[in-house]
Design a protein around this motif. Structure first.
Motif, PDB file in Angstrom:
ATOM      1  N   ARG A  87       0.846  -1.211   0.000  1.00  0.00           N
ATOM      2  CA  ARG A  87       0.000   0.000   0.000  1.00  0.00           C
ATOM      3  C   ARG A  87       0.877   1.255   0.000  1.00  0.00           C
ATOM      4  O   ARG A  87       0.606   2.202  -0.699  1.00  0.00           O
ATOM      5  N   LYS A  88       1.933   1.183   0.829  1.00  0.00           N
ATOM      6  CA  LYS A  88       2.778   2.383   0.955  1.00  0.00           C
ATOM      7  C   LYS A  88       4.033   2.260   0.107  1.00  0.00           C
ATOM      8  O   LYS A  88       4.805   3.198  -0.004  1.00  0.00           O
ATOM      9  N   ARG A 114       5.743   6.964  -7.564  1.00  0.00           N
ATOM     10  CA  ARG A 114       5.781   7.809  -6.369  1.00  0.00           C
ATOM     11  C   ARG A 114       6.940   8.801  -6.408  1.00  0.00           C
ATOM     12  O   ARG A 114       6.794   9.960  -6.032  1.00  0.00           O
ATOM     13  N   LYS A 134       1.437   9.803  -2.453  1.00  0.00           N
ATOM     14  CA  LYS A 134       1.727   8.754  -1.472  1.00  0.00           C
ATOM     15  C   LYS A 134       0.692   7.635  -1.539  1.00  0.00           C
ATOM     16  O   LYS A 134       1.018   6.465  -1.484  1.00  0.00           O
ATOM     17  N   GLU A 135      -0.580   8.012  -1.658  1.00  0.00           N
ATOM     18  CA  GLU A 135      -1.639   7.023  -1.503  1.00  0.00           C
ATOM     19  C   GLU A 135      -2.096   6.418  -2.828  1.00  0.00           C
ATOM     20  O   GLU A 135      -2.375   5.246  -2.928  1.00  0.00           O
ATOM     21  N   GLU A 136      -2.168   7.259  -3.841  1.00  0.00           N
ATOM     22  CA  GLU A 136      -2.768   6.850  -5.117  1.00  0.00           C
ATOM     23  C   GLU A 136      -1.970   5.725  -5.786  1.00  0.00           C
ATOM     24  O   GLU A 136      -0.745   5.731  -5.756  1.00  0.00           O
ATOM     25  N   ARG A 137      -2.694   4.790  -6.377  1.00  0.00           N
ATOM     26  CA  ARG A 137      -2.032   3.695  -7.086  1.00  0.00           C
ATOM     27  C   ARG A 137      -1.836   4.053  -8.549  1.00  0.00           C
ATOM     28  O   ARG A 137      -2.649   4.758  -9.148  1.00  0.00           O
TER      29      ARG A 137
END
Ligand code: SF4
Length: 359
Positions: free
Chosen positions: A40-41, A154, A160-163
């Protein structure tokens, strides 16, 4: 960067890590926290996993590698196809290709991943086939392409969050079904809710036509999509460009496709590289239309991109368009990849081949 002297953390399932954590006297749910950091991160090391204790991080470092193949080059522009070249431990090079959706109302991003260094299949129109087979990729090296692309995104954007990735096609260097076990294990990580969390229907496995493995794939639980690199509609033409056809001729290949379709529904598509005066004739077009209709399958037409040292040529635009129109008139669902990819070495395996030739 840590080196892969021990087992990779990227080849582990959540359950296997939970068991390991329990053996270490740690809570099982901590394994979920670690997976969150990885998938996720998109953390770059165990040290970034700040909600795990230092003792646990030390144990992890002792027992697992966090190694991801470093990026050598990225080619291509924003909103266009980009190619990533990765350098594996030992120096071998592999590529992945990031393909944006072809229209503006979609932000779909597909990553085409490799499964082998080189390829044993020797298709005559393919750069990877020309450079021979070196080895299968490990589970971690396949998963690592997915992670590497997300980490690159990234770094590029600062988000940070978006894929980044919404789809995976296993269509890069290598014959995926010849590296069956590692491929299945890697896809289960990419597919798992605790892992890459990409739905099975967003994952397409391509094959040059390994009929027994297609039947085996039909028995797997996830509903992966299957793309057949057909490239000719008769054995006589297919034999000339795809040596695999000598082992599994069209009749056997299509019977395996039928078995897959019986088990999975309409999950098959056909890839067809158009080569000047070879497989671009009206006869091949008619036969291809018949096969596509029999499977209610989508056909993806790809005009040949010149490969260094290869005698095949791209057909004239009128022939390409005529082939496409004829398939449409016969009621076949078909797309035509019009854009020439020569500027970024878009033919399969070509970026790696050029880099190897330079060294
Ligand atoms: S087209 Fe695919 S299967 Fe054929 S040689 Fe190239 S990588 Fe291998």
């Amino acid at each position: 960067m840590e080196r892969p002297s021990v087992e990779s953390i990227f080849s582990q399932s959540l359950e296997a890590l939970q068991d390991q954590f329990e053996r270490w006297g740690e809570s099982r749910w901590r394994a979920g926290q670690l997976m969150d950091w990885i998938y996720r991160k998109f953390a770059g090391s165990f040290d970034e996993c700040s909600n795990l204790s230092k003792t646990l991080r030390a144990k992890l470092k002792e027992n697992y590698s966090f190694y991801c193949a470093p990026l050598v080059t990225v080619t291509g522009q924003e909103h266009e196809t980009r190619k990533f070249l990765w350098k594996l431990e030992g120096g071998d090079l592999i590529e992945s290709v990031l393909i944006p959706a072809g229209h503006e109302d979609s932000d779909r991003q597909t990553l085409c991943v490799s499964t082998q260094v080189g390829c044993p299949c020797g298709c005559k129109f393919c750069a990877s086939g020309r450079s021979g087979f070196v080895r299968n990729l490990t589970v971690a090296e396949i998963v690592g392409q997915f992670l590497g692309a997300e980490r690159w995104y990234r770094r590029q954007t600062g988000v940070k969050e978006e894929r980044l990735l919404s789809n995976i096609v296993v269509m890069g260097m290598g014959e995926p079904l010849a590296n069956y076990e590692n491929l299945m294990a890697a896809l289960s990580v990419i597919n798992a809710p605790w892992g890459g969390n990409l739905g099975a229907r967003k994952i397409t496995i391509s094959t040059s036509g390994l009929a027994p493995q297609i039947r085996r794939l039909a028995g797997e639980e996830p509903q992966y999509r299957l793309a057949i690199s057909l490239h000719a509609a008769t054995d006589s033409i297919r034999n000339q460009i795809m040596p695999v056809n000598h082992r599994y001729p069209l009749k056997e290949l299509l019977a395996a496709c039928e078995a897959y379709q019986r088990a999975k529904g309409r999950m098959i598509s056909f890839e067809y590289i158009l080569i000047d005066r070879l497989n671009d004739t009206p006869e091949q077009c008619d036969l291809l239309a018949g096969i596509a209709r029999r499977f209610h399958a989508h056909v993806n037409l790809i005009p040949f991109n010149d490969v260094d040292g290869c005698d095949f040529r791209r057909p004239p635009q009128t022939v390409i368009q005529g082939f496409f129109n004829h398939l449409q008139q016969r009621g076949v669902s078909v797309t035509l990849r019009q854009k020439k990819g020569g500027d970024i070495n878009a033919a399969c395996g070509q970026l790696r081949l050029r880099k190897m030739e330079k060294n």
